[in-house]
Design a protein around this motif. Structure first.
Motif, PDB file in Angstrom:
ATOM      1  N   THR A 148       0.810  -1.224   0.000  1.00  0.00           N
ATOM      2  CA  THR A 148       0.000   0.000   0.000  1.00  0.00           C
ATOM      3  C   THR A 148       0.839   1.269   0.000  1.00  0.00           C
ATOM      4  O   THR A 148       0.324   2.342  -0.326  1.00  0.00           O
ATOM      5  N   THR A 149       2.114   1.183   0.352  1.00  0.00           N
ATOM      6  CA  THR A 149       2.924   2.396   0.465  1.00  0.00           C
ATOM      7  C   THR A 149       4.066   2.466  -0.529  1.00  0.00           C
ATOM      8  O   THR A 149       4.626   3.542  -0.748  1.00  0.00           O
ATOM      9  N   GLY A 150       4.441   1.340  -1.128  1.00  0.00           N
ATOM     10  CA  GLY A 150       5.693   1.279  -1.865  1.00  0.00           C
ATOM     11  C   GLY A 150       6.819   0.910  -0.919  1.00  0.00           C
ATOM     12  O   GLY A 150       6.725   1.129   0.299  1.00  0.00           O
ATOM     13  N   VAL A 151       7.884   0.352  -1.446  1.00  0.00           N
ATOM     14  CA  VAL A 151       8.968  -0.167  -0.613  1.00  0.00           C
ATOM     15  C   VAL A 151       9.705   0.915   0.169  1.00  0.00           C
ATOM     16  O   VAL A 151       9.951   0.745   1.378  1.00  0.00           O
ATOM     17  N   PRO A 152      10.096   2.049  -0.428  1.00  0.00           N
ATOM     18  CA  PRO A 152      10.865   3.034   0.343  1.00  0.00           C
ATOM     19  C   PRO A 152      10.135   3.525   1.586  1.00  0.00           C
ATOM     20  O   PRO A 152      10.710   3.550   2.684  1.00  0.00           O
ATOM     21  N   LEU A 153       8.855   3.912   1.445  1.00  0.00           N
ATOM     22  CA  LEU A 153       8.115   4.399   2.606  1.00  0.00           C
ATOM     23  C   LEU A 153       7.852   3.277   3.598  1.00  0.00           C
ATOM     24  O   LEU A 153       7.944   3.478   4.815  1.00  0.00           O
ATOM     25  N   ALA A 154       7.531   2.087   3.098  1.00  0.00           N
ATOM     26  CA  ALA A 154       7.315   0.944   3.995  1.00  0.00           C
ATOM     27  C   ALA A 154       8.551   0.687   4.846  1.00  0.00           C
ATOM     28  O   ALA A 154       8.452   0.445   6.058  1.00  0.00           O
ATOM     29  N   SER A 155       9.726   0.766   4.222  1.00  0.00           N
ATOM     30  CA  SER A 155      10.956   0.519   4.974  1.00  0.00           C
ATOM     31  C   SER A 155      11.171   1.569   6.054  1.00  0.00           C
ATOM     32  O   SER A 155      11.667   1.256   7.147  1.00  0.00           O
ATOM     33  N   ALA A 251      17.200   5.594  -6.069  1.00  0.00           N
ATOM     34  CA  ALA A 251      17.044   6.575  -7.144  1.00  0.00           C
ATOM     35  C   ALA A 251      17.522   6.014  -8.475  1.00  0.00           C
ATOM     36  O   ALA A 251      16.950   6.317  -9.534  1.00  0.00           O
ATOM     37  N   ARG A 252      18.550   5.172  -8.438  1.00  0.00           N
ATOM     38  CA  ARG A 252      19.113   4.647  -9.684  1.00  0.00           C
ATOM     39  C   ARG A 252      18.418   3.372 -10.156  1.00  0.00           C
ATOM     40  O   ARG A 252      18.147   3.190 -11.344  1.00  0.00           O
ATOM     41  N   PHE A 253      18.100   2.472  -9.224  1.00  0.00           N
ATOM     42  CA  PHE A 253      17.629   1.146  -9.609  1.00  0.00           C
ATOM     43  C   PHE A 253      16.190   0.837  -9.181  1.00  0.00           C
ATOM     44  O   PHE A 253      15.661  -0.214  -9.555  1.00  0.00           O
ATOM     45  N   GLY A 254      15.553   1.710  -8.426  1.00  0.00           N
ATOM     46  CA  GLY A 254      14.217   1.416  -7.936  1.00  0.00           C
ATOM     47  C   GLY A 254      14.272   0.444  -6.777  1.00  0.00           C
ATOM     48  O   GLY A 254      15.356   0.089  -6.322  1.00  0.00           O
ATOM     49  N   PRO A 255      13.119   0.002  -6.281  1.00  0.00           N
ATOM     50  CA  PRO A 255      11.764   0.275  -6.769  1.00  0.00           C
ATOM     51  C   PRO A 255      11.335   1.720  -6.538  1.00  0.00           C
ATOM     52  O   PRO A 255      11.962   2.426  -5.747  1.00  0.00           O
ATOM     53  N   PRO A 256      10.258   2.145  -7.231  1.00  0.00           N
ATOM     54  CA  PRO A 256       9.822   3.540  -7.137  1.00  0.00           C
ATOM     55  C   PRO A 256       9.304   3.891  -5.754  1.00  0.00           C
ATOM     56  O   PRO A 256       9.016   3.020  -4.935  1.00  0.00           O
ATOM     57  N   MET A 257       9.192   5.176  -5.513  1.00  0.00           N
ATOM     58  CA  MET A 257       8.749   5.657  -4.207  1.00  0.00           C
ATOM     59  C   MET A 257       7.302   5.304  -3.916  1.00  0.00           C
ATOM     60  O   MET A 257       6.897   5.225  -2.759  1.00  0.00           O
ATOM     61  N   HIS A 258       6.494   5.088  -4.949  1.00  0.00           N
ATOM     62  CA  HIS A 258       5.071   4.812  -4.754  1.00  0.00           C
ATOM     63  C   HIS A 258       4.744   3.405  -5.267  1.00  0.00           C
ATOM     64  O   HIS A 258       5.383   2.923  -6.198  1.00  0.00           O
ATOM     65  N   PRO A 259       3.729   2.764  -4.663  1.00  0.00           N
ATOM     66  CA  PRO A 259       3.350   1.430  -5.121  1.00  0.00           C
ATOM     67  C   PRO A 259       2.717   1.466  -6.491  1.00  0.00           C
ATOM     68  O   PRO A 259       2.248   2.516  -6.939  1.00  0.00           O
ATOM     69  N   PRO A 260       2.726   0.341  -7.204  1.00  0.00           N
ATOM     70  CA  PRO A 260       2.080   0.297  -8.521  1.00  0.00           C
ATOM     71  C   PRO A 260       0.593   0.604  -8.407  1.00  0.00           C
ATOM     72  O   PRO A 260      -0.057   0.312  -7.385  1.00  0.00           O
ATOM     73  N   VAL A 261       0.051   1.243  -9.438  1.00  0.00           N
ATOM     74  CA  VAL A 261      -1.378   1.543  -9.458  1.00  0.00           C
ATOM     75  C   VAL A 261      -2.133   0.289  -9.879  1.00  0.00           C
ATOM     76  O   VAL A 261      -1.755  -0.388 -10.834  1.00  0.00           O
ATOM     77  N   SER A 262      -3.196  -0.027  -9.155  1.00  0.00           N
ATOM     78  CA  SER A 262      -3.974  -1.218  -9.463  1.00  0.00           C
ATOM     79  C   SER A 262      -4.763  -1.021 -10.742  1.00  0.00           C
ATOM     80  O   SER A 262      -4.921   0.085 -11.246  1.00  0.00           O
ATOM     81  N   THR A 263      -5.300  -2.108 -11.253  1.00  0.00           N
ATOM     82  CA  THR A 263      -6.005  -2.063 -12.543  1.00  0.00           C
ATOM     83  C   THR A 263      -7.269  -1.237 -12.487  1.00  0.00           C
ATOM     84  O   THR A 263      -7.739  -0.752 -13.514  1.00  0.00           O
TER      85      THR A 263
END
Length: 267
Positions: A148-155, A251-263
């Protein structure tokens, strides 16, 4: 996003319980209400025990099996294991290089000492802490929260609770690297959680994260970057170097700051 996080009752209950349970456990030991021999490995067994209890209460045996699954993932690019092994000593060496250049005493700063980490009881505790910590804080907490948050914020959220778990242990200053300043510890743990999240996001392998944590915990005992061996300013420098370096990787390799958008368009 915040609403989605708050709705995860299982994760929220665990995070609250583990901080409360560890504080109660350490306090009971400190005041002599529990025998001292429980301390060394008991704090890590309590950490794992609380997680297993909460997960079983919500998802029974299926949930317990899911906890163990990341530890079975080993068919990844072997360079990830090499990277996980090298990253902690490399950041320790970089910290000491910066310190040596600043002080004008490079050779006197770049020293290592294997005496502590090679003691069987010390390494056993290091290994147990790394193993339980990988399952609890990374595979479970970051793995669940990042949806729900993406990996960076979750961490970073997990890093805060990871620090809160350490606080009573640091306060009594027993069975931990001596004299850790809590503010520097927070920065350090935010970097540690971020690096664990980075490797886990790219590999889904608990074994790769375990390798990272074994290397980190050992490196902190080998290189003089912590308060009792290198001084508080050196520990601050290490915490900042580790934190900044990890987010340069994001910043270079990801994952992005935000989670993927659902369908359906809802993140």
């Amino acid at each position: 996003m915040l609403q989605a996080i708050l709705k995860d009752r299982e994760l929220n209950l665990f995070l609250f319980l583990i901080v409360a349970a560890n504080t109660a456990f350490i306090s009971a030991l400190h005041f002599g209400w529990l025998p001292a021999f429980l301390y060394n490995k008991g704090r890590f067994l309590l950490l794992g025990g609380v997680l297993v209890s909460v997960v079983f209460a919500f998802r029974r045996w299926q949930g317990i099996w899911e906890l163990a699954q990341p530890m079975t993932v080993w068919r990844i690019n072997p360079l990830w294991f090499v990277f996980a092994l090298i990253w902690p000593p490399a950041t320790c060496a970089l910290t000491l290089l910066i310190k040596g250049l600043y002080n004008g005493d490079l050779m006197g700063t770049l020293v290592i000492d294997f005496a502590t980490v090679t003691q069987p009881t010390v390494f056993a505790t290091v290994a147990l802490g790394a193993f339980v910590g990988e399952i609890v804080w990374v595979s479970y907490a970051i793995g669940r929260l990042q949806k729900t948050t993406g990996v960076p914020l979750a961490s970073q959220i997990v890093g805060v609770f990871w620090t809160l778990w350490w606080v009573p242990i640091v306060i009594i200053n027993v069975g931990v690297i001596p004299d850790l300043p809590l503010d520097a510890l927070l920065v350090n743990m935010l970097g540690v959680a971020a690096m664990c999240g980075f490797i886990y996001a790219h590999t889904k392998s608990g074994l790769a994260v375990l390798t990272l944590q074994l290397s980190l915990n050992s490196s902190l005992l080998i290189f003089p970057v912590v308060p009792d061996s290198g001084g508080v300013p050196t520990y601050w420098l290490f915490a900042v170097v580790y934190f900044v370096a990890v987010f340069l990787l994001y910043a270079r390799f990801g994952p992005p700051m935000h989670p993927p958008v659902s369908t359906n368009g809802v993140s």
